[in-house]
Design a protein around this motif. Structure first.
Motif, PDB file in Angstrom:
ATOM      1  N   GLY A  42       0.850  -1.255  -0.127  1.00 26.97           N
ATOM      2  CA  GLY A  42      -0.041  -0.108  -0.189  1.00 26.97           C
ATOM      3  C   GLY A  42       0.787   1.395  -0.035  1.00 26.97           C
ATOM      4  N   THR A  43       0.661   2.154   1.141  1.00 20.55           N
ATOM      5  CA  THR A  43       1.594   3.213   1.248  1.00 20.55           C
ATOM      6  C   THR A  43       2.696   3.228   2.146  1.00 20.55           C
ATOM      7  OG1 THR A  43       0.134   4.151   2.723  1.00 20.55           O
ATOM      8  CG2 THR A  43      -0.347   4.955   0.568  1.00 20.55           C
ATOM      9  N   GLN A  44       2.694   1.787   2.696  1.00 20.33           N
ATOM     10  CA  GLN A  44       3.711   1.703   3.961  1.00 20.33           C
ATOM     11  C   GLN A  44       5.051   1.179   3.100  1.00 20.33           C
ATOM     12  OE1 GLN A  44       3.639   2.156   7.500  1.00 20.33           O
ATOM     13  NE2 GLN A  44       5.821   1.906   6.847  1.00 20.33           N
ATOM     14  N   TYR A  45       6.046   1.819   3.567  1.00 23.89           N
ATOM     15  CA  TYR A  45       7.462   0.958   3.255  1.00 23.89           C
ATOM     16  C   TYR A  45       7.847  -0.135   4.338  1.00 23.89           C
ATOM     17  CZ  TYR A  45       8.402   4.347  -0.282  1.00 23.89           C
ATOM     18  OH  TYR A  45       8.268   5.247  -1.409  1.00 23.89           O
ATOM     19  N   LEU A  46       8.426  -1.176   3.909  1.00 24.71           N
ATOM     20  CA  LEU A  46       8.642  -2.282   4.756  1.00 24.71           C
ATOM     21  C   LEU A  46       9.990  -2.594   4.521  1.00 24.71           C
ATOM     22  CD1 LEU A  46       5.224  -4.103   4.647  1.00 24.71           C
ATOM     23  CD2 LEU A  46       5.985  -2.663   6.674  1.00 24.71           C
ATOM     24  N   VAL A  47      10.806  -3.224   5.564  1.00 20.12           N
ATOM     25  CA  VAL A  47      12.241  -3.632   5.085  1.00 20.12           C
ATOM     26  C   VAL A  47      12.013  -5.280   5.905  1.00 20.12           C
ATOM     27  CG1 VAL A  47      14.498  -3.910   5.995  1.00 20.12           C
ATOM     28  CG2 VAL A  47      13.535  -1.767   5.532  1.00 20.12           C
ATOM     29  N   LEU A  48      12.302  -6.376   5.269  1.00 23.66           N
ATOM     30  CA  LEU A  48      12.548  -7.782   5.717  1.00 23.66           C
ATOM     31  C   LEU A  48      13.847  -8.036   5.953  1.00 23.66           C
ATOM     32  CD1 LEU A  48      12.007 -10.666   5.826  1.00 23.66           C
ATOM     33  CD2 LEU A  48      12.018 -10.735   3.269  1.00 23.66           C
ATOM     34  N   TRP A  49      14.253  -8.174   7.246  1.00 19.89           N
ATOM     35  CA  TRP A  49      15.482  -8.612   7.661  1.00 19.89           C
ATOM     36  C   TRP A  49      15.665 -10.142   7.760  1.00 19.89           C
ATOM     37  CZ3 TRP A  49      19.306  -5.032   8.009  1.00 19.89           C
ATOM     38  CH2 TRP A  49      18.879  -3.712   8.369  1.00 19.89           C
ATOM     39  N   THR A  75      13.144   9.626  -2.731  1.00 13.10           N
ATOM     40  CA  THR A  75      11.714   9.940  -3.497  1.00 13.10           C
ATOM     41  C   THR A  75      11.240   8.694  -3.942  1.00 13.10           C
ATOM     42  OG1 THR A  75      13.113  10.162  -5.662  1.00 13.10           O
ATOM     43  CG2 THR A  75      12.909  12.237  -4.242  1.00 13.10           C
ATOM     44  N   GLU A  76      10.141   8.796  -4.658  1.00  9.79           N
ATOM     45  CA  GLU A  76       9.479   7.556  -5.248  1.00  9.79           C
ATOM     46  C   GLU A  76      10.342   6.875  -6.213  1.00  9.79           C
ATOM     47  OE1 GLU A  76       6.565   5.837  -4.273  1.00  9.79           O
ATOM     48  OE2 GLU A  76       6.718   6.874  -2.524  1.00  9.79           O
ATOM     49  N   ALA A  77      10.908   7.823  -7.157  1.00  8.37           N
ATOM     50  CA  ALA A  77      11.602   7.119  -8.046  1.00  8.37           C
ATOM     51  C   ALA A  77      12.998   6.830  -7.711  1.00  8.37           C
ATOM     52  CB  ALA A  77      12.001   8.442  -9.099  1.00  8.37           C
ATOM     53  N   GLU A  78      13.822   7.243  -6.501  1.00 12.65           N
ATOM     54  CA  GLU A  78      14.940   6.816  -5.978  1.00 12.65           C
ATOM     55  C   GLU A  78      14.898   6.631  -4.541  1.00 12.65           C
ATOM     56  OE1 GLU A  78      18.551   8.465  -7.480  1.00 12.65           O
ATOM     57  OE2 GLU A  78      17.848   8.870  -9.372  1.00 12.65           O
ATOM     58  N   ALA A  79      13.902   5.905  -4.156  1.00 14.10           N
ATOM     59  CA  ALA A  79      13.629   5.563  -2.616  1.00 14.10           C
ATOM     60  C   ALA A  79      15.140   5.213  -2.063  1.00 14.10           C
ATOM     61  CB  ALA A  79      12.796   4.352  -2.605  1.00 14.10           C
ATOM     62  N   GLU A  80      14.810   5.626  -0.722  1.00 10.15           N
ATOM     63  CA  GLU A  80      16.233   5.393   0.130  1.00 10.15           C
ATOM     64  C   GLU A  80      15.351   4.906   1.395  1.00 10.15           C
ATOM     65  OE1 GLU A  80      19.348   8.144   0.625  1.00 10.15           O
ATOM     66  OE2 GLU A  80      19.112   8.613  -1.414  1.00 10.15           O
ATOM     67  N   ILE A  81      15.148   3.492   1.600  1.00 11.31           N
ATOM     68  CA  ILE A  81      14.219   3.112   2.642  1.00 11.31           C
ATOM     69  C   ILE A  81      14.940   2.672   3.679  1.00 11.31           C
ATOM     70  CG2 ILE A  81      12.435   1.213   3.049  1.00 11.31           C
ATOM     71  CD1 ILE A  81      11.864   3.372   0.912  1.00 11.31           C
ATOM     72  N   TYR A  82      14.763   2.991   4.958  1.00 11.90           N
ATOM     73  CA  TYR A  82      15.363   2.654   6.139  1.00 11.90           C
ATOM     74  C   TYR A  82      14.153   2.369   7.385  1.00 11.90           C
ATOM     75  CZ  TYR A  82      19.277   4.805   3.810  1.00 11.90           C
ATOM     76  OH  TYR A  82      19.978   5.093   3.030  1.00 11.90           O
ATOM     77  N   THR A  83      14.760   1.612   8.338  1.00 16.13           N
ATOM     78  CA  THR A  83      13.997   1.521   9.610  1.00 16.13           C
ATOM     79  C   THR A  83      14.745   2.716  10.626  1.00 16.13           C
ATOM     80  OG1 THR A  83      15.596  -0.182  10.347  1.00 16.13           O
ATOM     81  CG2 THR A  83      13.562  -1.047   9.298  1.00 16.13           C
ATOM     82  N   GLY A  84      13.854   2.732  11.644  1.00 13.34           N
ATOM     83  CA  GLY A  84      14.332   3.829  12.499  1.00 13.34           C
ATOM     84  C   GLY A  84      13.611   3.512  13.797  1.00 13.34           C
TER      85      GLY A  84
END
Length: 110
Positions: A42-49, A75-84
């Motif tokens: 959906g709109t939620q970014y997730l990280v699988l470890w 950005t949406e085009a160049e996402a940088e996804i992190y947990t915090g």
């Protein structure tokens, strides 16, 4: 060669076939404790470890598979996804089959 294998060794066993989930983006980095993969539900970014199979080989005392909420610093085009600090655990399991079931449920959204 897959990024996670370059960073954590060719013998690292994910416990599932990464090709079955082409929407998982490998963001593994050798300075992290284990391989990681980003995706969006959906709109939620997730990280699988994905940690080592053997608990004795893990740096942290946690389940082998963790799915956590994440945020995009890019950005949406160049996402940088992190947990915090505000990230929450969505799934924590030792079971590859439980993880695969979870990912297959998400597959219909991708």
């Amino acid at each position: 060669m897959a990024l996670y294998k370059r960073e954590f060794g060719e013998e690292f066993n994910l416990g599932f076939d990464l090709a079955d989930f082409p929407w998982l983006k490998d963001k593994s980095w050798h300075n992290d404790v284990s391989p990681s993969f980003t995706f969006k539900a959906g709109t939620q970014y997730l990280v699988l470890w994905v940690d080592h199979e053997e608990p004795d080989s893990r740096e942290l005392e946690q389940e082998r598979y963790l799915v956590m909420t994440a945020f995009n610093e890019g950005t949406e085009a160049e996402a940088e996804i992190y947990t915090g600090e505000d990230s929450e655990v969505v799934l924590a399991t030792e079971s590859p089959s439980e993880l695969i079931t979870y990912l297959k449920q998400l597959s219909s959204a991708h």
